[in-house]
Design an enzyme around this catalytic site. Structure first.
Site, PDB file in Angstrom:
ATOM      1  N   GLY A  80       2.773 -28.435   5.659  1.00 43.00           N
ATOM      2  CA  GLY A  80       1.328 -29.033   5.911  1.00 43.00           C
ATOM      3  C   GLY A  80       1.342 -29.199   7.168  1.00 43.00           C
ATOM      4  O   GLY A  80       0.201 -29.689   7.566  1.00 43.00           O
TER       5      GLY A  80
ATOM      6  N   TYR B  43       2.670 -21.746   6.668  1.00 44.23           N
ATOM      7  CA  TYR B  43       2.708 -21.386   6.143  1.00 44.23           C
ATOM      8  C   TYR B  43       0.598 -21.414   5.917  1.00 44.23           C
ATOM      9  O   TYR B  43      -0.330 -21.266   6.472  1.00 44.23           O
ATOM     10  CB  TYR B  43       2.999 -20.463   4.840  1.00 44.23           C
ATOM     11  CG  TYR B  43       1.977 -19.233   4.005  1.00 44.23           C
ATOM     12  CD1 TYR B  43       0.937 -19.366   4.320  1.00 44.23           C
ATOM     13  CD2 TYR B  43       2.993 -18.760   3.714  1.00 44.23           C
ATOM     14  CE1 TYR B  43       0.446 -18.226   3.006  1.00 44.23           C
ATOM     15  CE2 TYR B  43       2.981 -17.941   2.517  1.00 44.23           C
ATOM     16  CZ  TYR B  43       1.490 -17.256   2.281  1.00 44.23           C
ATOM     17  OH  TYR B  43       1.299 -16.446   1.853  1.00 44.23           O
TER      18      TYR B  43
ATOM     19  N   MET C 221       4.402 -16.754  -7.150  1.00 42.44           N
ATOM     20  CA  MET C 221       4.273 -15.367  -6.705  1.00 42.44           C
ATOM     21  C   MET C 221       5.357 -15.281  -7.680  1.00 42.44           C
ATOM     22  O   MET C 221       5.453 -13.854  -8.429  1.00 42.44           O
ATOM     23  CB  MET C 221       4.118 -15.492  -5.221  1.00 42.44           C
ATOM     24  CG  MET C 221       3.383 -15.859  -4.483  1.00 42.44           C
ATOM     25  SD  MET C 221       1.701 -15.705  -4.537  1.00 42.44           S
ATOM     26  CE  MET C 221       2.513 -13.335  -3.814  1.00 42.44           C
TER      27      MET C 221
ATOM     28  N   ASN D  68       1.103 -21.791  -5.130  1.00 40.10           N
ATOM     29  CA  ASN D  68       1.512 -20.386  -5.382  1.00 40.10           C
ATOM     30  C   ASN D  68       2.521 -20.342  -6.289  1.00 40.10           C
ATOM     31  O   ASN D  68       3.806 -21.645  -6.761  1.00 40.10           O
ATOM     32  CB  ASN D  68       1.594 -19.670  -4.488  1.00 40.10           C
ATOM     33  CG  ASN D  68       3.396 -19.600  -4.270  1.00 40.10           C
ATOM     34  OD1 ASN D  68       3.816 -19.098  -4.420  1.00 40.10           O
ATOM     35  ND2 ASN D  68       3.298 -21.298  -3.132  1.00 40.10           N
TER      36      ASN D  68
ATOM     37  N   ASN E 265      10.710 -26.555   1.329  1.00 41.02           N
ATOM     38  CA  ASN E 265       9.065 -25.116   0.200  1.00 41.02           C
ATOM     39  C   ASN E 265       8.157 -26.601  -0.171  1.00 41.02           C
ATOM     40  O   ASN E 265       8.390 -27.576  -0.099  1.00 41.02           O
ATOM     41  CB  ASN E 265      10.505 -24.919  -0.520  1.00 41.02           C
ATOM     42  CG  ASN E 265      10.338 -23.753  -0.986  1.00 41.02           C
ATOM     43  OD1 ASN E 265       9.343 -23.390  -0.891  1.00 41.02           O
ATOM     44  ND2 ASN E 265      11.269 -22.831  -0.678  1.00 41.02           N
ATOM     45  N   THR E 266       7.831 -25.318  -1.364  1.00 45.12           N
ATOM     46  CA  THR E 266       6.374 -26.400  -1.621  1.00 45.12           C
ATOM     47  C   THR E 266       7.540 -26.972  -2.924  1.00 45.12           C
ATOM     48  O   THR E 266       8.340 -26.950  -3.666  1.00 45.12           O
ATOM     49  CB  THR E 266       5.598 -24.886  -2.384  1.00 45.12           C
ATOM     50  OG1 THR E 266       7.151 -24.735  -2.929  1.00 45.12           O
ATOM     51  CG2 THR E 266       5.433 -23.733  -1.414  1.00 45.12           C
TER      52      THR E 266
ATOM     53  N   ASN F  16      14.981 -14.738   4.963  1.00 46.06           N
ATOM     54  CA  ASN F  16      14.495 -15.649   3.708  1.00 46.06           C
ATOM     55  C   ASN F  16      15.644 -15.127   2.292  1.00 46.06           C
ATOM     56  O   ASN F  16      14.978 -13.437   2.208  1.00 46.06           O
ATOM     57  CB  ASN F  16      13.453 -16.458   3.530  1.00 46.06           C
ATOM     58  CG  ASN F  16      13.600 -17.729   2.523  1.00 46.06           C
ATOM     59  OD1 ASN F  16      13.235 -17.244   1.230  1.00 46.06           O
ATOM     60  ND2 ASN F  16      13.206 -18.420   2.535  1.00 46.06           N
TER      61      ASN F  16
ATOM     62  N   CYS G  99      13.637 -22.018  -4.643  1.00 43.87           N
ATOM     63  CA  CYS G  99      11.817 -21.994  -4.978  1.00 43.87           C
ATOM     64  C   CYS G  99      11.898 -22.454  -6.484  1.00 43.87           C
ATOM     65  O   CYS G  99      12.699 -22.247  -7.590  1.00 43.87           O
ATOM     66  CB  CYS G  99      12.579 -20.144  -5.493  1.00 43.87           C
ATOM     67  SG  CYS G  99      10.391 -19.398  -5.788  1.00 43.87           S
TER      68      CYS G  99
END
Ligand code: FMN
Length: 350
Positions: free
Chosen positions: A291, A312, A118, A116, A242-243, A144, A180
């Site tokens: 994961g 998520y 976003m 993502n 985070n990602t 958050n 982020c």
């Protein structure tokens, strides 16, 4: 066959963000109606051995919804009715943001992942704060908090403070998102001086319990720096992770080349390694995320040092029974391993 085996192909025939909106609308429609009570009866696993006490909050079970799913705090109660022990809403910024151009969310179906970008789309802290204040949640709600898009590093502490003050009344804990990958200027925040200024400003504003969310892309020394700060400033917890903007070898999906943060199965092992790295170095609770899509993967994070876990992407692939299945599976594993409670299993592999 589970009901989600029927719903999933329908949702997966839609663009990822549209499918997410459909699910959100369904949850919003159910929230506050007798459907939520029926959902709670179906999905909640009640057992004292699942209870966790962390940073002054009591959690009925250790499985939470990760940030990004309920960005505007519209469905925390419906999510809790799916059997989750807590919900982290946001990322929230001081003012509303539209985020990046669509499409900005992609399934990596062959890999069990999502990418993502976003870009922190959200309705802004005033709207989210009002909604949270009006929500009577019998479970902990985390908020958050992220930096606004066009605010530079010098102005970041005041920006985070403004957001915090607008959501303070409705949150039970606050997660500072300095990680982020999809919004301008986050990289510059992840250094000692910038983070110290942000945390001190938030502490001055009375933000507590205060947690920091780590990027999986930080080199070990930078993580160590952040952990030193956690100890020096007396922060209450660490969310890992985070990602990632990295692309591990072996991704098979045609969407693997999309720009953005990768989540889900492909990041499971690296997130678990970070949980372990953090748990070995600080005494505060670690929230393990990345994961998790089964009891086994949740239990791995717990044994690596996570007092709580979040997910998520797993929800997208496994559907609404996931929190129940994880909680039931954790109980089986606690029994198998001879632990009386989650506490016993936390960090058992360290
Ligand atoms: C679509 C999407 C939006 C997200 N938005 C946020 C966000 O606003 N703030 C944040 O800290 N993390 C955000 N995340 C990251 C998740 O909270 C989580 O750390 C990450 O996805 C790894 O967990 P998972 O593998 O269970 O998805 C987002 C993730 C996804 C997939």
């Amino acid at each position: 066959m589970r009901p989600y085996d029927i719903a999933k192909p329908v949702l997966f025939s839609l663009p990822a963000e549209t499918a997410h909106s459909v699910v959100h609308t369904l949850l919003e429609t159910a929230q506050g109606t007798p459907i939520t009570s029926a959902m709670a009866r179906r999905y909640t696993v009640t057992d004292d051995r699942l209870a966790v006490s962390a940073f002054g909050q009591d959690f009925a079970n250790p499985v939470g919804v990760a940030a990004g799913f309920d960005k505007n705090a519209t469905v925390p109660t419906a999510l809790a009715a799916l059997g989750f022990g807590f919900v982290e809403v946001g990322g929230v910024t001081a003012e509303p943001q539209t985020g990046n151009a669509r499409p900005r969310m992609f399934r990596l179906q062959e890999d069990g992942g999502l990418i993502n970008r976003m870009g922190l789309n959200n309705e802004g802290a005033a709207a989210v704060g009002e909604r949270l204040a009006a929500t009577d949640a019998p479970f902990p709600v985390g908020v958050n908090i992220a930096k606004s898009e066009h605010v530079d590093t010098d102005a970041a502490p005041a920006d985070y403070r403004e957001t915090y003050e607008r959501v303070a009344a409705g949150g039970d804990f606050f997660v500072v998102n300095v990680s982020c990958p999809n919004s301008q200027g986050f990289e510059e925040l992840q250094n000692r001086a910038a983070m110290t200024a942000i945390f001190e400003e938030l502490q001055d504003a009375g933000a507590t319990p205060l947690l920091v969310k780590l990027s999986p892309d930080l080199p070990d020394p930078a993580v160590e720096d952040t952990l030193d700060l956690v100890t020096e400033l007396g922060l209450d917890g660490v969310v890992a992770t985070n990602t990632t903007t990295e692309r591990p070898e072996g991704l098979r999906s045609p969407n693997a080349g999309e720009t953005g943060g990768l989540s889900g199965k492909p990041i499971e092992d690296s997130a678990t390694r970070t949980v372990r790295f953090v748990a070995e170095r600080v005494d505060v609770p670690v929230v393990g995320v990345g994961g998790i899509d089964s009891a086994e993967s949740a239990y791995r994070k717990i044994r690596a040092g996570a007092a709580l876990v979040q997910l998520y992407t797993g929800l997208v692939y496994e559907g609404p029974s996931l929190a129940r299945d994880i909680n039931a599976g954790i109980l089986e594993r606690l029994e198998r391993d001879g632990f009386d409670s989650i506490d016993g299993a936390v960090g058992a592999d360290l």
